[in-house]
Each structure stands twice: as C-alpha cells, then as structure tokens.
Design an enzyme around this catalytic site. Structure first.
Site, short mmCIF file in Angstrom:
data_model
loop_
_atom_site.label_atom_id
_atom_site.label_comp_id
_atom_site.label_asym_id
_atom_site.label_seq_id
_atom_site.Cartn_x
_atom_site.Cartn_y
_atom_site.Cartn_z
N GLU A 140 -6.61 4.74 7.99
CA GLU A 140 -6.42 6.18 7.71
C GLU A 140 -7.68 6.77 7.08
O GLU A 140 -8.00 7.93 7.30
CB GLU A 140 -5.18 6.38 6.82
CG GLU A 140 -3.91 6.19 7.63
CD GLU A 140 -2.73 5.62 6.85
OE1 GLU A 140 -2.73 5.67 5.61
OE2 GLU A 140 -1.80 5.11 7.52
N GLY A 181 2.89 -1.15 4.20
CA GLY A 181 2.93 0.27 3.84
C GLY A 181 4.36 0.69 3.52
O GLY A 181 4.88 0.44 2.42
N GLY A 182 5.02 1.31 4.49
CA GLY A 182 6.35 1.90 4.30
C GLY A 182 7.34 0.99 3.58
O GLY A 182 8.03 1.44 2.64
N GLY A 236 2.78 2.33 10.62
CA GLY A 236 3.72 3.42 10.43
C GLY A 236 4.46 3.81 11.69
O GLY A 236 5.10 4.86 11.75
N HIS A 281 -9.27 1.37 4.96
CA HIS A 281 -7.99 1.46 5.66
C HIS A 281 -8.19 2.38 6.88
O HIS A 281 -8.99 3.31 6.82
CB HIS A 281 -6.93 2.05 4.72
CG HIS A 281 -5.57 2.01 5.33
ND1 HIS A 281 -5.14 2.99 6.21
CD2 HIS A 281 -4.56 1.11 5.23
CE1 HIS A 281 -3.91 2.67 6.61
NE2 HIS A 281 -3.55 1.55 6.03
N ASN A 283 0.87 -1.18 0.00
CA ASN A 283 0.00 0.00 0.00
C ASN A 283 0.91 1.23 0.00
O ASN A 283 1.53 1.54 1.01
CB ASN A 283 -0.88 -0.04 1.27
CG ASN A 283 -1.65 1.25 1.48
OD1 ASN A 283 -1.73 2.10 0.58
ND2 ASN A 283 -2.20 1.40 2.68
N TRP A 284 0.97 1.88 -1.15
CA TRP A 284 1.90 3.02 -1.28
C TRP A 284 1.37 4.30 -0.63
O TRP A 284 2.10 5.29 -0.58
CB TRP A 284 2.19 3.28 -2.75
CG TRP A 284 3.18 2.33 -3.35
CD1 TRP A 284 3.82 1.29 -2.72
CD2 TRP A 284 3.65 2.34 -4.71
NE1 TRP A 284 4.65 0.65 -3.61
CE2 TRP A 284 4.58 1.28 -4.83
CE3 TRP A 284 3.39 3.14 -5.82
CZ2 TRP A 284 5.24 1.01 -6.03
CZ3 TRP A 284 4.04 2.86 -7.02
CH2 TRP A 284 4.96 1.81 -7.11
N LYS A 285 0.11 4.29 -0.23
CA LYS A 285 -0.47 5.50 0.39
C LYS A 285 -0.27 6.70 -0.53
O LYS A 285 -0.39 6.58 -1.74
CB LYS A 285 0.11 5.71 1.79
CG LYS A 285 -0.02 4.44 2.63
CD LYS A 285 0.21 4.63 4.08
CE LYS A 285 -0.01 3.29 4.81
NZ LYS A 285 0.10 3.39 6.23
N GLU A 297 -5.27 -4.84 10.72
CA GLU A 297 -4.22 -3.84 10.89
C GLU A 297 -4.45 -3.06 12.19
O GLU A 297 -5.24 -2.11 12.22
CB GLU A 297 -4.23 -2.84 9.73
CG GLU A 297 -3.94 -3.48 8.39
CD GLU A 297 -3.34 -2.48 7.42
OE1 GLU A 297 -2.26 -2.77 6.88
OE2 GLU A 297 -3.93 -1.41 7.22
N SER A 315 3.65 -2.15 10.20
CA SER A 315 5.11 -2.21 10.34
C SER A 315 5.71 -3.58 9.97
O SER A 315 6.62 -4.07 10.64
CB SER A 315 5.54 -1.79 11.75
OG SER A 315 5.15 -0.45 12.00
P1 PGA Z 1 3.05 0.28 7.53
O1 PGA Z 1 1.57 0.49 6.95
O2 PGA Z 1 3.57 -1.01 6.97
O3 PGA Z 1 3.83 1.48 7.06
O4 PGA Z 1 2.92 0.22 9.02
C1 PGA Z 1 0.69 -0.58 6.81
C2 PGA Z 1 -0.63 -0.11 6.26
O5 PGA Z 1 -1.09 0.96 6.66
O6 PGA Z 1 -1.24 -0.78 5.41
#
Ligand code: PGA
Length: 244
Positions: free
Chosen positions: A92, A229-230, A168, A90, A4-6, A162, A208
């Site tokens: 967010e 994500g990251g 993050g 998600h 997930n590149w956000k 999640e 993470s």
């Molecule tokens: P993260 O994000 O790996 O940067 O913690 C995961 C996500 O939000 O899907």
C-alpha cells in the site's frame, strides 16, 4: 506472527484489543508475536504489551534521526517510544505513496540504526502474475531493496512475501503458490548472502491469512510466519492465528 492494523483503531480500541488478546496468547511461546498499530496508538499498545509476550512495531518510518520533514516519524522516535519492529515498503505504501527500492534501503538502514527489526515487504501485482512476471518482480524488489544491505544488516531483517492480489481481497495464495515464491526469494538470498543466511532468514506470508487457512500455509516448510491485516484486528481471530 505479525498483525498489521493499517489505518484502524483508536487508543481506546487498542486498549480493548489488548485486554482480550493478552490472556489468549499468554502461554504461546512457539513464535514471536508482533502487533503494528497506527502511530497514535503506539503509546497505548506499548503500555498494554509491557511485560507480555507481544512486541510492538510501527507501519512505516522515515530515515534520519530528526529534521524538518513535516508529517514523518523517525526510527529514533520509534525506538524511544518502545517499538521493536517496523514494516517497510508495504504494497500500500509502494502503490499509494510511490515508495521505491531506494527508499526500502534507506528505511531499512535507518530502522537498524535504531535497533528496530525491519519487516520488508515484497510481492507482485495481479497483472504481473498473470503476465508471468512474478519472479522478475520479486527479483527486482530483492535486488534493489534488500541486496544492497550488508550481510550483518541482512541477518537482522524479516522478509514478508505479500502478493498484492491477495491483500484484503479474501483471495489467499494457495500454500503452493506462496511456497514457490518463498523458495524463489530464498534462492536469491542464497546467491547473494550465502546458504546460512538463506536458511536463517524468516520469510512471512501475507495476504488474506485467516484462522481457517493459516494451518495449511504454515505446513509449508518455506513459510516461517504470517503478516496479517484484516484478521489481526479482532483479538480472537488473531489469537487463533498465533496458536494455529
Ligand atoms: P490482509 O492484509 O490480511 O487483510 O490481506 C495483509 C497485509 O496487507 O499485510
């Protein structure tokens, strides 16, 4: 394994990522590999991924085929551009855009109507975990957002657990914490859709996930994959996760 590149990367950066990433995972056939870039990168990503073992997903959609809904993108459009997956709810989006369980159902149904696999996110916030409400929150999210789907619809979704406190933050859930939550969700699936559905549904862990912790997480039978994500922004690190 889904990345997930956000809100990161331009089309040029998308191109550079795929140049590096494709050869690193070309021989990996153990898992489905998905990258979910921001909307403006979808075209570049789909072109780059064409003919490879990488599928492309979006990070959100709006229900309906088309209409006067400024700033939104429909499942029909995502399908037409070549997307195969879409992330829904998600944390967010839940947190910053107030997405509700009713939105989850509408979005999941819209995704399925246009043959996109919904990756539906659930997970508790830190204060909910600390006050012992994790199961209650997961139950509410499951009952409100996922249980209303028909058995046929349910058979086509992927769930991502999640925990919000792990996203993050560099604070990964321990494999045991993640497996317990996955087990809880799977029992809920069993109660609503039956044992075959509970056995078949794929539940990804997200929060993470990194090349150095993915192996221990994936050693848990309950954990079927990861939403990253990251660490999905860098070709080498996501390739290391894919081929853990
Ligand atoms: P993260 O994000 O790996 O940067 O913690 C995961 C996500 O939000 O899907």
């Amino acid at each position: 394994m889904a990345g997930n590149w956000k809100m990161y990367k331009t089309p040029a950066e998308t191109h550079a990522f795929f140049e590096a990433f494709k050869p690193l995972v070309a021989s990996d056939s153990r898992c489905d590999i998905v990258i979910c870039p921001p909307f403006p990168d979808l075209h570049a990503a789909i072109k780059e991924a064409d003919g490879s073992n990488v599928a492309i997903g979006a990070q959100n959609l709006y229900w309906g085929r088309e209409g006067a809904v400024t700033g939104e993108v429909s499942g029909h459009m995502l399908q037409a551009v070549g997307c195969r997956y879409v992330i829904i709810a998600h944390s967010e989006r839940r947190q910053y855009f107030g997405e509700s369980e009713a939105d989850v159902v509408r979005k999941a149904e819209a995704a399925l109507e246009f043959e996109l696999t919904p990756v539906i996110c659930v997970g508790e916030r830190l204060e909910e975990r600390e006050s012992g409400r994790t199961d209650e929150v997961l139950a509410e999210q499951f009952d409100g957002g996922i249980a209303p789907l028909s058995p046929d619809q349910f058979a086509k979704i992927v769930i991502a657990y999640e925990p919000v406190w792990a996203i993050g933050t560099g604070k990964t859930a321990t494999p045991q914490i993640a497996a317990d939550a996955h087990g809880f969700i799977r029992r809920r699936v069993n109660a609503k859709f039956g044992p075959d559905a509970a056995n078949a549904v794929r539940i990804l862990y997200g929060g993470s996930v990194k090349p150095d912790n993915v192996k221990n997480l994936m050693a848990e039978e309950e954990i079927d994959g990861a939403l990253v994500g990251g660490a999905s922004l860098d070709a080498k690190s996501f390739a290391a996760i894919v081929s853990f």
